[in-house]
Write a protein that holds these residues in place. Structure first.
Motif, PDB file in Angstrom:
ATOM      1  N   LEU A  23      -4.192  81.563  30.929  1.00 44.10           N
ATOM      2  CA  LEU A  23      -3.448  81.423  32.180  1.00 44.10           C
ATOM      3  C   LEU A  23      -3.163  82.806  32.768  1.00 44.10           C
ATOM      4  O   LEU A  23      -2.648  83.682  32.074  1.00 44.10           O
ATOM      5  CB  LEU A  23      -2.121  80.718  31.937  1.00 44.10           C
ATOM      6  N   THR A  24      -3.486  82.979  34.055  1.00 40.92           N
ATOM      7  CA  THR A  24      -3.215  84.239  34.732  1.00 40.92           C
ATOM      8  C   THR A  24      -2.463  83.980  36.022  1.00 40.92           C
ATOM      9  O   THR A  24      -2.902  83.164  36.847  1.00 40.92           O
ATOM     10  CB  THR A  24      -4.525  84.985  35.063  1.00 40.92           C
ATOM     11  N   HIS A  25      -1.329  84.658  36.201  1.00 43.33           N
ATOM     12  CA  HIS A  25      -0.611  84.576  37.469  1.00 43.33           C
ATOM     13  C   HIS A  25      -1.364  85.373  38.521  1.00 43.33           C
ATOM     14  O   HIS A  25      -1.739  86.527  38.290  1.00 43.33           O
ATOM     15  CB  HIS A  25       0.810  85.112  37.318  1.00 43.33           C
ATOM     16  N   VAL A  26      -1.610  84.762  39.689  1.00 39.60           N
ATOM     17  CA  VAL A  26      -2.402  85.389  40.737  1.00 39.60           C
ATOM     18  C   VAL A  26      -1.537  85.883  41.891  1.00 39.60           C
ATOM     19  O   VAL A  26      -1.669  87.019  42.344  1.00 39.60           O
ATOM     20  CB  VAL A  26      -3.472  84.412  41.262  1.00 39.60           C
ATOM     21  N   GLN A  27      -0.645  85.026  42.375  1.00 36.49           N
ATOM     22  CA  GLN A  27       0.163  85.398  43.535  1.00 36.49           C
ATOM     23  C   GLN A  27       1.359  84.469  43.643  1.00 36.49           C
ATOM     24  O   GLN A  27       1.281  83.282  43.285  1.00 36.49           O
ATOM     25  CB  GLN A  27      -0.665  85.316  44.825  1.00 36.49           C
ATOM     26  N   THR A  28       2.469  84.991  44.138  1.00 36.03           N
ATOM     27  CA  THR A  28       3.631  84.178  44.498  1.00 36.03           C
ATOM     28  C   THR A  28       3.934  84.409  45.970  1.00 36.03           C
ATOM     29  O   THR A  28       4.102  85.547  46.398  1.00 36.03           O
ATOM     30  CB  THR A  28       4.855  84.527  43.653  1.00 36.03           C
ATOM     31  N   MET A  29       3.984  83.321  46.737  1.00 30.92           N
ATOM     32  CA  MET A  29       4.294  83.409  48.158  1.00 30.92           C
ATOM     33  C   MET A  29       5.641  82.736  48.411  1.00 30.92           C
ATOM     34  O   MET A  29       5.743  81.503  48.370  1.00 30.92           O
ATOM     35  CB  MET A  29       3.201  82.722  48.994  1.00 30.92           C
ATOM     36  N   PRO A  30       6.703  83.498  48.677  1.00 33.24           N
ATOM     37  CA  PRO A  30       8.012  82.893  48.961  1.00 33.24           C
ATOM     38  C   PRO A  30       7.954  82.016  50.214  1.00 33.24           C
ATOM     39  O   PRO A  30       7.208  82.304  51.154  1.00 33.24           O
ATOM     40  CB  PRO A  30       8.917  84.110  49.179  1.00 33.24           C
ATOM     41  N   GLN A  31       8.779  80.967  50.212  1.00 34.53           N
ATOM     42  CA  GLN A  31       8.857  80.048  51.336  1.00 34.53           C
ATOM     43  C   GLN A  31      10.305  79.927  51.808  1.00 34.53           C
ATOM     44  O   GLN A  31      11.231  79.919  50.982  1.00 34.53           O
ATOM     45  CB  GLN A  31       8.318  78.672  50.952  1.00 34.53           C
ATOM     46  N   PRO A  32      10.536  79.799  53.120  1.00 35.64           N
ATOM     47  CA  PRO A  32      11.900  79.739  53.634  1.00 35.64           C
ATOM     48  C   PRO A  32      12.610  78.426  53.341  1.00 35.64           C
ATOM     49  O   PRO A  32      13.832  78.341  53.462  1.00 35.64           O
ATOM     50  CB  PRO A  32      11.714  79.923  55.148  1.00 35.64           C
ATOM     51  N   SER A  33      11.837  77.407  52.962  1.00 37.58           N
ATOM     52  CA  SER A  33      12.409  76.098  52.626  1.00 37.58           C
ATOM     53  C   SER A  33      11.909  75.686  51.245  1.00 37.58           C
ATOM     54  O   SER A  33      10.900  76.201  50.757  1.00 37.58           O
ATOM     55  CB  SER A  33      11.999  75.039  53.654  1.00 37.58           C
ATOM     56  N   ALA A  34      12.615  74.753  50.623  1.00 32.73           N
ATOM     57  CA  ALA A  34      12.177  74.225  49.339  1.00 32.73           C
ATOM     58  C   ALA A  34      11.006  73.265  49.535  1.00 32.73           C
ATOM     59  O   ALA A  34      10.948  72.530  50.524  1.00 32.73           O
ATOM     60  CB  ALA A  34      13.328  73.506  48.656  1.00 32.73           C
ATOM     61  N   LEU A  35      10.076  73.266  48.591  1.00 38.00           N
ATOM     62  CA  LEU A  35       8.878  72.433  48.696  1.00 38.00           C
ATOM     63  C   LEU A  35       9.046  71.183  47.845  1.00 38.00           C
ATOM     64  O   LEU A  35       9.468  71.254  46.689  1.00 38.00           O
ATOM     65  CB  LEU A  35       7.647  73.213  48.244  1.00 38.00           C
ATOM     66  N   LEU A  36       8.696  70.045  48.437  1.00 37.47           N
ATOM     67  CA  LEU A  36       8.804  68.780  47.721  1.00 37.47           C
ATOM     68  C   LEU A  36       7.460  68.162  47.367  1.00 37.47           C
ATOM     69  O   LEU A  36       7.386  67.322  46.479  1.00 37.47           O
ATOM     70  CB  LEU A  36       9.632  67.779  48.541  1.00 37.47           C
ATOM     71  N   ASP A  37       6.392  68.552  48.066  1.00 37.52           N
ATOM     72  CA  ASP A  37       5.077  67.997  47.755  1.00 37.52           C
ATOM     73  C   ASP A  37       4.015  68.996  48.187  1.00 37.52           C
ATOM     74  O   ASP A  37       4.164  69.682  49.208  1.00 37.52           O
ATOM     75  CB  ASP A  37       4.880  66.651  48.467  1.00 37.52           C
ATOM     76  N   LEU A  38       2.939  69.070  47.396  1.00 39.83           N
ATOM     77  CA  LEU A  38       1.814  69.961  47.669  1.00 39.83           C
ATOM     78  C   LEU A  38       0.541  69.235  47.282  1.00 39.83           C
ATOM     79  O   LEU A  38       0.422  68.747  46.158  1.00 39.83           O
ATOM     80  CB  LEU A  38       1.974  71.256  46.874  1.00 39.83           C
ATOM     81  N   ARG A  39      -0.423  69.160  48.219  1.00 42.34           N
ATOM     82  CA  ARG A  39      -1.675  68.453  47.931  1.00 42.34           C
ATOM     83  C   ARG A  39      -2.832  69.110  48.678  1.00 42.34           C
ATOM     84  O   ARG A  39      -2.717  69.451  49.858  1.00 42.34           O
ATOM     85  CB  ARG A  39      -1.585  66.975  48.351  1.00 42.34           C
ATOM     86  N   PHE A  40      -3.962  69.240  47.972  1.00 39.88           N
ATOM     87  CA  PHE A  40      -5.183  69.740  48.589  1.00 39.88           C
ATOM     88  C   PHE A  40      -5.874  68.625  49.369  1.00 39.88           C
ATOM     89  O   PHE A  40      -5.777  67.435  49.025  1.00 39.88           O
ATOM     90  CB  PHE A  40      -6.138  70.273  47.528  1.00 39.88           C
ATOM     91  N   SER A  41      -6.583  69.023  50.409  1.00 46.35           N
ATOM     92  CA  SER A  41      -7.374  68.066  51.177  1.00 46.35           C
ATOM     93  C   SER A  41      -8.483  67.506  50.291  1.00 46.35           C
ATOM     94  O   SER A  41      -9.143  68.252  49.566  1.00 46.35           O
ATOM     95  CB  SER A  41      -7.984  68.756  52.400  1.00 46.35           C
ATOM     96  N   PRO A  42      -8.719  66.191  50.347  1.00 46.58           N
ATOM     97  CA  PRO A  42      -9.800  65.588  49.556  1.00 46.58           C
ATOM     98  C   PRO A  42     -11.144  65.603  50.265  1.00 46.58           C
ATOM     99  O   PRO A  42     -12.128  65.108  49.720  1.00 46.58           O
ATOM    100  CB  PRO A  42      -9.299  64.152  49.373  1.00 46.58           C
ATOM    101  N   HIS A  43     -11.207  66.168  51.470  1.00 46.94           N
ATOM    102  CA  HIS A  43     -12.383  66.009  52.317  1.00 46.94           C
ATOM    103  C   HIS A  43     -13.403  67.131  52.126  1.00 46.94           C
ATOM    104  O   HIS A  43     -13.043  68.312  52.025  1.00 46.94           O
ATOM    105  CB  HIS A  43     -11.958  65.923  53.780  1.00 46.94           C
ATOM    106  N   HIS A  44     -14.662  66.735  52.099  1.00 45.67           N
ATOM    107  CA  HIS A  44     -15.744  67.691  51.929  1.00 45.67           C
ATOM    108  C   HIS A  44     -15.704  68.731  53.046  1.00 45.67           C
ATOM    109  O   HIS A  44     -15.533  68.404  54.204  1.00 45.67           O
ATOM    110  CB  HIS A  44     -17.095  66.958  51.945  1.00 45.67           C
ATOM    111  N   GLY A  45     -15.833  69.995  52.658  1.00 43.47           N
ATOM    112  CA  GLY A  45     -15.804  71.071  53.633  1.00 43.47           C
ATOM    113  C   GLY A  45     -14.428  71.654  53.870  1.00 43.47           C
ATOM    114  O   GLY A  45     -14.305  72.713  54.490  1.00 43.47           O
TER     115      GLY A  45
END
Length: 418
Positions: free
Chosen positions: A91-113
């Protein structure tokens, strides 16, 4: 309890994060990368402490029964997106990007391209899109953010002192320009995204309404319904939206997309087969007699299977108690080729809150019954397991990353899939 307790799994690696993790997902375009979304309630605004044990609570944000507390003033929350790389068990930590709000859900697009595109929804009712670009020194690239007021063109605007949180969302499985979003006010909205760089439109009329928080949503192509409605050329593209709420309801609405206009193709339905809030919904590839099969999770610690006909209410087929609130469900694989042991089989990764994570098998037996069984269980988390995911491209063994909230723990573990 589900049949058998399953094999107890030990972690290979673990580490403590800076903020409480609420969601995690591997990137389908770059399978060695995964992202973690975090959620932190600022201590100066917590007010009276209470014992919270549900998602989105972030220390004192929720009451123990699963209902969002109603503070006199809006809560202050922030979060982050953390990128990791997993290669050969390292496991390697790559980057941390702070956000102004708390995150409740994160999902990648399932679509080709566009499978390097991911979205996040937040505690301030914002939808943000990003791109993961591993060839860049800072691979997390922000594309655009809009809030509920801007997306609804001012038709939805929180009143003074009122909070609207986006709790979850779902990409449309075949249309790259549509998703569904749920809110803390019990609403489920459809959002049109003609481009990834803004001009997004949220239909201010909810497609589904719950009486309490709407915890989860999923859009299914609903092929069985489309086939039965195919006689009408005006029907257009048919899809179905399922949502689960803190009102213990599984609700769904069948919609038609015709010449850019969304209409209700059929009446909405609901199921009362849960003893607490519905927190996860997973459509299966398998269909029986033209009915859609879906699996649900609930605060009541049960995983359930329903058969949903093109017309009418769902039929409950099976259930099992997993020992913890079933917060997320992800399909590992499915096999629709009959064998001597089953007619069809599905294997599922379940995030079970205070019980850790489970590898669950669901089969239809040769005699027509449906049965859940636990194949493996990971129980090293000391607090709420809200996010788990497995690395894509596995062959004989799953590499799984699971997280827990209050102890900010991230664990890597493996499970053999014989």
């Amino acid at each position: 309890m589900a049949e058998g307790e399953g094999k107890l799994i030990r972690s290979l690696k673990s580490q403590t994060l800076n903020l409480p993790p609420s969601c995690v997902e591997f990137c389908p375009a770059f399978p060695s990368y995964f992202l973690v979304g975090t959620y932190s309630l600022q201590p100066e605004s917590t007010g009276t402490s209470n014992n919270a044990d549900t998602h989105a609570n972030a220390d004192s944000d929720m009451e123990g029964d699963g209902h969002l507390s109603r503070p006199k003033q809006p809560q202050s929350r922030n979060g982050s997106i953390i990128a990791f790389r997993l290669v050969d068990g390292n496991l390697t930590h790559v980057q941390t990007m702070p956000q102004p709000s708390a995150l409740l859900d994160l999902r990648f697009s399932p679509h080709h391209g566009s499978r390097d595109i991911y979205a996040v929804v937040s505690s301030t009712a914002t939808l943000a899109l990003f791109r993961l670009s591993p060839d860049q020194e800072q691979p997390l690239m922000h594309l655009h953010t809009m809030d509920i007021t801007a997306m609804s063109r001012g038709e939805i605007e929180p009143e003074a002192g009122e909070e609207i949180l986006f709790l979850s969302f779902s990409w449309h499985p075949s249309r790259a320009d549509m998703m569904a979003i749920t809110t803390s006010t019990g609403r489920v909205y459809l959002v049109n995204l003609p481009t990834f760089n803004g001009s997004w439109e949220l239909n201010p009329m909810p497609i589904i309404t719950h009486t309490l928080e709407a915890w989860c949503v999923v859009i299914s192509p609903s092929l069985a319904v489309a086939k039965q409605l195919d006689d009408s050329r005006e029907t257009g593209e048919v899809f179905r939206v399922y949502s689960g709420g803190d009102d213990s309801m599984l609700r769904f609405q069948t919609c038609s997309w015709t010449k850019g206009v969304i209409t209700d193709a059929l009446s909405s339905f609901e199921s009362r087969g849960h003893d607490a809030g519905v927190t996860a919904i997973l459509p299966l590839l398998a269909q029986e007699a033209g009915n859609e099969l879906i699996v649900t999770g609930s605060y009541d610690e049960h995983i359930r299977l329903f058969s949903v006909p093109p017309f009418g209410k769902p039929r409950h087929l099976a259930e099992s108690r997993l020992g913890g609130g079933v917060w997320r469900l992800k399909l590992i694989d499915s096999d629709t080729t009959p064998s001597q042991d089953y007619v069809w089989r599905a294997r599922i990764l379940a995030s079970c809150m205070h019980a850790g994570a489970r590898i669950v098998e669901l089969v239809q037996t040769v005699d027509g019954a449906h049965r859940f069984s636990v194949l493996g269980r990971f129980e090293e988390h000391q607090s709420m397991n809200y996010g788990s995911d497995f690395q894509p491209g596995w062959k004989d063994k799953l590499s799984v990353v699971s997280t827990s909230f209050y102890d900010k723990l991230l664990c890597l573990w493996e499970f053999g899939m014989a």
